[in-house]
Design an enzyme around this catalytic site. Structure first.
Site, PDB file in Angstrom:
ATOM      1  N   HIS A  70     -11.329  -2.171   0.385  1.00  0.00           N
ATOM      2  CA  HIS A  70     -11.592  -0.812  -0.097  1.00  0.00           C
ATOM      3  C   HIS A  70     -12.437  -0.772  -1.362  1.00  0.00           C
ATOM      4  CE1 HIS A  70      -9.550   3.326   0.797  1.00  0.00           C
ATOM      5  NE2 HIS A  70     -10.856   3.321   1.009  1.00  0.00           N
ATOM      6  N   ASP A 115       0.845  -1.193   0.000  1.00  0.00           N
ATOM      7  CA  ASP A 115       0.000   0.000   0.000  1.00  0.00           C
ATOM      8  C   ASP A 115       0.883   1.246   0.000  1.00  0.00           C
ATOM      9  OD1 ASP A 115      -2.172   1.666   0.132  1.00  0.00           O
ATOM     10  OD2 ASP A 115      -3.011   0.806   1.965  1.00  0.00           O
ATOM     11  N   CYS A 119      -6.048   4.626  -3.752  1.00  0.00           N
ATOM     12  CA  CYS A 119      -6.239   3.235  -3.335  1.00  0.00           C
ATOM     13  C   CYS A 119      -7.436   2.588  -4.010  1.00  0.00           C
ATOM     14  CB  CYS A 119      -6.414   3.178  -1.819  1.00  0.00           C
ATOM     15  SG  CYS A 119      -5.003   3.823  -0.887  1.00  0.00           S
TER      16      CYS A 119
END
Length: 439
Positions: A109, A12, A54
């Site tokens: 997400h 990430d 993201c």
């Protein structure tokens, strides 16, 4: 050729310049010997490109479609509509239909309501966080009010049953979560190897997203602070998965990919680096687009290869689906390209470029050695807005994107504008999904 096991580890906000094999490592105060060794065993991509944030990148990976098509334009606070609509077909669904065991351990997400969790979207099981890591700061923040902002939780679920809260996601569990994600991944690999079932393991780690806090076992390890300690932990976690695959003797049966979802963090004190490229994620600079990606498949993909040919995150959808024997959906535009022939060294990359949106705005187009910017924002929140005359850079000769050369190279506008026109025609024939649209 039997379909391979597939392991996809996604860091990430790991910038291009962080790992040793990309010019960082010890120079950043954080040696990364396990990932560096992985790179020497397969293909290191120097021109692997992602989306701006993201959610957009993860949606592109799971659907093979640019986020402007799917409405997955940005991170959204809890309690608001977000994620991939159920009409989208995920990579996990395609592989599951081919008989793969599928698991998601980490950051999702792509939907935080029943019906949009990983176990609703093709994964047999999942454990992790439905949204993002900065929520781990919520309950420690001065003035935090749980009556207006949901308490964040680590969750888990299995296909066919509702997903459930496991424990509060706070600064303590943030330090521990990547260890848990890795341990669950190892158990999943062991279980399905014993059952002689091909598996798809998707392990989106939480490092290096802010707050970048290492496990207590790694705190102080480097002497260069939490960020470097977290890098060393991440390298160790990847190594644990590699070791288990080696121990079980299934390396040659396993297509292993390590990549990042976005360019480096821009928030102090967790700011990362994109190495020779300029910018961070949330921009259209090369430092946002280009991130690490390493592909290993012993006996199939030659060891020690390095390539600067263009690959896009949507290509992983098409490539992995085809590797698993699945057919790519034909009832909607799929932006990903099957790059397996390129990975195997049989031909060059089939991709010459791509469009890059941030939210609804077409910010830039990348084509061959060129980048055309329609908006100019080299630093987050410091943009000029839309340009009357676009900026054109040759990113091979000018990696920092400092010298606009459009006046000398107006010929480049032709192929780039044809790409834009083709995309707009595709969008007219297949209208985009609006952000937050109901299922």
């Amino acid at each position: 050729m039997n379909p391979p096991n597939i392991v996809l580890i996604l860091a990430d906000n790991l910038g291009w310049g962080e790992l040793g094999c990309y010019g960082g490592g010890a120079l950043r105060g954080a040696p990364t010997p396990r990932i560096d060794a992985l790179a020497s065993q397969g293909l290191l991509l120097q021109n692997f490109n992602v989306e701006s944030d993201c959610v957009p990148t993860r949606s592109a990976l799971m659907s093979g479609r640019h986020p402007i098509r799917t409405g997955c334009l940005q991170s959204v606070p809890p309690g608001l509509p977000q994620g991939l609509a159920r009409r989208e077909i995920t990579l996990a669904q395609l592989l599951s239909a081919q008989g793969y065991a599928t698991a998601h351990y980490g950051k999702w997400h792509l939907g935080d309501v029943q019906g949009r969790f990983p176990s609703d979207r093709g994964f047999d099981e999942w454990y992790g966080i439905p949204r993002t890591t900065d929520e781990s700061q919520f309950t420690a923040s001065v003035g935090y009010d749980p009556s207006v902002a949901d308490i964040p939780y680590i969750m888990q679920g299995r296909a066919g049953a509702p997903s459930q809260n496991v424990e509060e996601y706070n600064l303590d569990s943030r330090r521990r979560i990547d260890e848990t994600l890795t341990n669950r991944s190892l158990e999943f690999i062991q279980r399905n190897h014993a059952a002689q079932k091909p598996f798809f393991l998707y392990l989106p780690l939480t490092h290096l997203h802010f707050p970048t806090l290492p496990h207590r076992d790694f705190a102080g390890r480097t002497g260069h602070g939490d960020f470097a300690d977290s890098m060393v932990e991440m390298d160790h976690r990847v190594g644990q998965v590699i070791d288990e695959i080696e121990r079980l003797g299934i390396s040659q049966d396993t297509l292993f990919i390590f990549a990042s979802d976005n360019g480096p963090e821009f928030r102090a004190p967790y700011r990362g680096t994109a190495g020779p490229w300029r910018g961070t994620y949330h921009t259209a600079m090369e430092g946002s687009l280009r991130v690490p990606c390493i592909v290993r498949w012993p006996g199939k993909i030659a060891a020690g290869r390095v390539s600067n040919e263009i690959v896009h995150v949507t290509d992983l959808f098409s490539t992995l689906a085809r590797a698993g024997g699945a057919r790519i959906p034909e009832d909607r535009p799929i932006d990903g390209i099957d790059q397996m022939p390129f990975f195997l060294g049989e031909q060059k990359s089939l991709r010459e470029g791509f469009l890059f949106h941030i939210k609804n705005e077409l910010r830039a187009v990348k084509w061959r050695d060129w980048k055309l910017h329609f908006y100019w924002e080299p630093e987050v929140n410091e943009g000029k807005g839309k340009l009357e005359s676009p900026y054109l850079f040759n990113i091979t000769r000018d990696p920092k994107e400092e010298s606009d050369v459009l006046v000398y190279n107006t010929w480049v506008l032709g192929p780039i504008q044809r790409m834009v026109r083709a995309f707009h025609q595709s969008a007219a024939a297949h209208p985009h999904t609006a952000p937050g649209a109901p299922d």
